[in-house]
Write a protein that holds these residues in place. Structure first.
Motif, mmCIF file in Angstrom:
data_model
loop_
_atom_site.group_PDB
_atom_site.id
_atom_site.type_symbol
_atom_site.label_atom_id
_atom_site.label_comp_id
_atom_site.label_asym_id
_atom_site.label_seq_id
_atom_site.Cartn_x
_atom_site.Cartn_y
_atom_site.Cartn_z
ATOM 1 N N LEU A 71 79.304 -84.201 -23.879
ATOM 2 C CA LEU A 71 78.254 -85.213 -23.871
ATOM 3 C C LEU A 71 77.243 -84.954 -22.758
ATOM 4 N N MET A 72 77.738 -84.462 -21.609
ATOM 5 C CA MET A 72 76.864 -84.190 -20.469
ATOM 6 C C MET A 72 75.936 -83.005 -20.738
ATOM 7 N N MET A 73 76.336 -82.112 -21.629
ATOM 8 C CA MET A 73 75.585 -80.892 -21.893
ATOM 9 C C MET A 73 74.767 -80.982 -23.183
ATOM 10 N N ARG A 74 75.298 -81.698 -24.171
ATOM 11 C CA ARG A 74 74.772 -81.633 -25.533
ATOM 12 C C ARG A 74 73.303 -82.053 -25.647
ATOM 13 N N ASP A 75 72.874 -83.051 -24.888
ATOM 14 C CA ASP A 75 71.540 -83.618 -25.065
ATOM 15 C C ASP A 75 70.476 -82.985 -24.172
ATOM 16 N N ARG A 76 70.826 -81.913 -23.459
ATOM 17 C CA ARG A 76 69.805 -81.208 -22.679
ATOM 18 C C ARG A 76 68.856 -80.485 -23.637
ATOM 19 N N PRO A 77 67.549 -80.511 -23.362
ATOM 20 C CA PRO A 77 66.580 -79.907 -24.300
ATOM 21 C C PRO A 77 66.904 -78.462 -24.676
ATOM 22 N N GLY A 78 67.265 -77.622 -23.686
ATOM 23 C CA GLY A 78 67.577 -76.223 -23.983
ATOM 24 C C GLY A 78 68.781 -76.080 -24.885
ATOM 25 N N ILE A 79 69.780 -76.923 -24.669
ATOM 26 C CA ILE A 79 70.994 -76.885 -25.498
ATOM 27 C C ILE A 79 70.661 -77.307 -26.926
ATOM 28 N N ILE A 80 69.874 -78.376 -27.063
ATOM 29 C CA ILE A 80 69.484 -78.843 -28.401
ATOM 30 C C ILE A 80 68.752 -77.733 -29.149
ATOM 31 N N GLU A 81 67.795 -77.105 -28.465
ATOM 32 C CA GLU A 81 66.985 -76.049 -29.091
ATOM 33 C C GLU A 81 67.855 -74.885 -29.566
ATOM 34 N N HIS A 82 68.719 -74.396 -28.688
ATOM 35 C CA HIS A 82 69.479 -73.190 -29.038
ATOM 36 C C HIS A 82 70.667 -73.485 -29.963
ATOM 37 N N THR A 83 71.204 -74.704 -29.908
ATOM 38 C CA THR A 83 72.246 -75.078 -30.875
ATOM 39 C C THR A 83 71.649 -75.139 -32.274
ATOM 40 N N HIS A 84 70.448 -75.747 -32.384
ATOM 41 C CA HIS A 84 69.790 -75.820 -33.694
ATOM 42 C C HIS A 84 69.440 -74.421 -34.201
ATOM 43 N N ALA A 85 69.031 -73.531 -33.281
ATOM 44 C CA ALA A 85 68.715 -72.153 -33.683
ATOM 45 C C ALA A 85 69.962 -71.453 -34.215
ATOM 46 N N LEU A 86 71.097 -71.664 -33.550
ATOM 47 C CA LEU A 86 72.346 -71.039 -33.998
ATOM 48 C C LEU A 86 72.781 -71.604 -35.345
ATOM 49 N N LEU A 87 72.707 -72.936 -35.488
ATOM 50 C CA LEU A 87 73.072 -73.550 -36.769
ATOM 51 C C LEU A 87 72.169 -73.044 -37.889
ATOM 52 N N GLY A 88 70.874 -72.856 -37.572
ATOM 53 C CA GLY A 88 69.948 -72.330 -38.580
ATOM 54 C C GLY A 88 70.293 -70.910 -38.984
ATOM 55 N N ALA A 89 70.652 -70.073 -37.990
ATOM 56 C CA ALA A 89 71.038 -68.686 -38.287
ATOM 57 C C ALA A 89 72.313 -68.653 -39.123
ATOM 58 N N MET A 90 73.247 -69.563 -38.838
ATOM 59 C CA MET A 90 74.493 -69.631 -39.601
ATOM 60 C C MET A 90 74.219 -70.064 -41.040
ATOM 61 N N GLN A 91 73.317 -71.058 -41.208
ATOM 62 C CA GLN A 91 73.003 -71.542 -42.550
ATOM 63 C C GLN A 91 72.336 -70.455 -43.392
ATOM 64 N N ALA A 92 71.433 -69.675 -42.759
ATOM 65 C CA ALA A 92 70.748 -68.601 -43.475
ATOM 66 C C ALA A 92 71.738 -67.534 -43.934
ATOM 67 N N LEU A 93 72.666 -67.151 -43.055
ATOM 68 C CA LEU A 93 73.683 -66.165 -43.420
ATOM 69 C C LEU A 93 74.609 -66.699 -44.503
#
Length: 663
Positions: free
Chosen positions: A304-326
């Motif tokens: 919870l302390m890490m999840r809502d940081r802007p950089g974490i949100i950005e790169h988690t969404h990027a990873l989820l997007g890469a996973m969805q594309a694959l």
């Protein structure tokens, strides 16, 4: 296996019995016989038996004799692969000879302990190796694969157990091709399971046992045969191991291993799809980028302390997007091979886990941990009692849970409550070793409490004359790496004895050196507090820096304590104190390992005397004389005079009168 007369089996533990005839040096012990009797009574009925058997009771033979004599199918689970091997290769053959029964036993390990012929082939075909050592290891493994009967990687001693090649040539549940694998009929895991299914006795370790229970919860458990009796040795480990196996994890290592597996499949079965490899490169970068924005290694905290940081949100969404594309592209090629289909399934599951970590859940603790180049995200159940009880009910049998450290004082409540056990027969058996005449507890005066900045410096200064009086021959056990390394620096050059520090060499090698030197001082943390057995004079002193309370900033502990608080409980008394008592008992258990052992226990935590809860610790330890005076310690090692006889049980033992032997 035909059942034997269990009353006769109990007689085999007595003087002149079958066990003494087959085991040189065997001595009958009333505690061992009491434990065997309790297990015999359980086997005649049903339910759960929880036994604390102090060091030296001989609990292994106490449960082997009645369970093997019963003629029923038995699963024996131990705390580690080392103990598993000892049980299978050493203890069980002795009992089998004593019983004169044709007991068919099988040793079953987790699949990561067996060579996977399919993954070995894929790794060799991939052919992208630059490390000459790894190329040499793969050639050795290719030759060995044609010679070995078991495929157990423990046979391949020429390759280090932590070598990077092993994950590439062993399988996981996720990447196993199962029935569709071309090597299925020769699979070493399948062969080991078949032996287990046919055996009267199956010996596993807790990690494998709980992995199977976790699968049973989902309706897939099939590793272990249906059993009528389950014995869980080193049972104090069960709550934490259960937490691990009922947790859900997604880590950079899992993601990178998946990526390597997919690349190997693409190079063989999808060479015509370069776009997939390009998307895989995007995925690999996204994994690395997410780790980079998590900052420093060594963090372990609430997600919870890490999840809502802007950089974490950005790169988690990027990873989820890469996973969805694959995932979308892989769906088009899954029919080309079982390997590609498995990669598609694994990716979908990893994506679901990562996606679930983006939403808070009330019944789990979501936390993260960072390492130098990797990270782990985990969702751990707040309470493992409910899923564990569902699994135990799905495996209806008699249960024996035993360890040298389960009770706090005379109560088993902390242990049974964590596992959700409402009704159990409990038995507490003290060690048969003569602690009163063979041991001394030293609680040095004048030390600051552990939270003080000069504690380690003062503790080492107090320990030095003890180490010298003992002539080395000492374990110094610490509750943290930081404290251990600080103490190591202070001890350097202070004595002529060999100084062994955890981390400088593998644990087994350290223990072998310690025995060989005969006068060494070994500094260790958690892994040396339990499961280490050094008998004889080589280990004559155990020094413990402080009471082993768990770190209060651990996210899992923090969440469990907060839940207790909300429910009106007392987090310290109900959880932290009992846990610390059990951990301390494990550390103290390193000292006396044999009837003839003699030694000193030094505990450097002033809270044993200054805090009310100190008595809870002292009353849970074996009864031995206590002193606060260094001269008494020096006299103990010089053997100038014997210790006083113990007071009668009816005599009240005040801390001071019991502690001071100088009068």
């Amino acid at each position: 296996m035909k059942p034997a007369d269990q009353q006769s089996a109990l007689a085999w533990l007595e003087e002149g019995g079958a066990l003494s005839a087959n085991l040189p040096g065997f001595q009958p012990r009333p505690q061992q016989q009491a434990m065997a009797k309790a297990i015999t009574e359980l086997l005649a009925s049903e339910g759960i038996l929880v036994v604390e058997a102090g060091t030296g009771v001989g609990k292994t033979f106490a449960y082997l004799i009645p369970t093997l004599a019963s003629g029923e199918r038995v699963i024996l689970s131990t705390g580690s692969k080392t103990l598993q091997d000892q049980l299978f290769f050493k203890d069980l053959p002795v009992v089998r000879e004593a019983l004169k029964l044709p007991i068919h036993a099988a040793l079953l390990k987790g699949r990561a302990n067996y060579l996977c012929l399919n993954r070995l082939d894929l790794t060799l075909e991939e052919g992208r190796f630059t490390d000459r050592r790894e190329i040499g290891w793969l050639r050795r493994l290719e030759s060995w694969s044609r010679l070995t009967e078991t495929g157990d990687i423990a046979e391949m001693t020429a390759i280090p157990h932590d070598a990077e090649v092993w994950p590439k040539v062993t399988s996981t549940v996720e990447n196993c091709a199962g029935l569709e694998c071309e090597y299925y009929s020769d699979c070493f895991v399948v062969k080991a399971r078949r032996k287990a299914q046919e055996a009267d006795v199956v010996i596993v370790n807790h990690h494998l046992f709980f992995a199977d229970l976790a699968l049973k919860e989902e309706g897939f458990g099939e590793l272990l045969p249906a059993a009528e009796v389950v014995v869980l040795d080193e049972a104090h480990q069960l709550p934490e191991i259960a937490s691990t196996f009922f947790s859900e994890t997604v880590s950079s290592r899992q993601l990178q291993e998946w990526s390597r597996d997919l690349l190997a499949e693409l190079l063989v079965n999808a060479k015509d799809m370069p776009a997939l490899r390009d998307k895989l490169s995007v995925f690999d970068k996204a994994v690395l980028d997410l780790r980079l924005v998590m900052d420093a290694p060594g963090q372990r905290s609430s997600w919870l302390m890490m999840r809502d940081r802007p950089g974490i949100i950005e790169h988690t969404h990027a990873l989820l997007g890469a996973m969805q594309a694959l995932e979308t592209d892989l769906a088009e090629v899954v029919e080309r091979s079982k390997g590609l289909a498995l990669c598609h399934e694994r990716l979908a599951e990893l994506r679901r886990r990562l996606d679930r970590m983006q939403t808070p859940q009330t019944d789990v603790i979501q936390w993260f941990e960072t390492f130098t180049r990797s990270f782990t995200l985990t969702a751990t159940p707040l309470d493992v009692a409910a899923p564990l009880q569902r699994c135990m009910e799905a495996l209806p049998c008699r249960w024996v849970m035993t360890s040298a450290t389960l009770a706090v004082g005379d109560s088993f409540e902390h242990f049974t409550k964590r596992l959700g056990i409402d009704h159990a027969t409990t038995l507490k058996l003290d060690s048969p070793f003569d602690y009163w005449h063979h041991a001394l507890m030293y609680l040095p005066n004048g030390l600051p409490e552990p939270q003080q900045p000069d504690f380690i410096e003062k503790m080492v200064a107090a320990a030095l004359p003890v180490i010298k009086a003992c002539g080395g021959r000492t374990f110094m056990l610490f509750t943290s790496y930081r404290a251990m390394h600080e103490a190591a620096e202070l001890l350097e050059g202070e004595f002529e004895y060999p100084l062994l520090i955890q981390g400088e060499s593998p644990q087994r090698e350290m223990i072998d050196k310690f025995r060989e030197f005969g006068n060494a001082v070994l500094l260790g943390t958690a892994s040396f507090w339990e499961g280490v057995d050094v008998r004889g004079e080589a280990l004559s002193c155990v020094i413990i820096d402080k009471l082993p309370f768990a770190a209060p900033n651990d996210p899992v502990l923090e969440a469990r304590l907060e839940t207790l608080r909300r429910e009106g409980g007392n987090p310290f008394a109900d959880y932290q104190l009992p846990q610390a008592v059990i951990a301390l008992k494990q550390g103290v258990g390193r000292l006396i390992r044999d009837q003839e052992d003699r030694g000193l226990l030094m505990i450097c935590d002033a809270r044993l005397r200054t805090r009310r809860y100190g008595s809870v610790f002292l009353e849970s330890l074996p009864r031995m004389p206590r002193t606060q005076k260094l001269e008494v310690v020096e006299r103990f090692f010089s053997q100038e005079r014997p210790l006083k006889p113990p007071p009668t049980p009816t005599t009240p033992i005040a801390n001071d009168t019991h502690a001071d032997l100088s009068s």
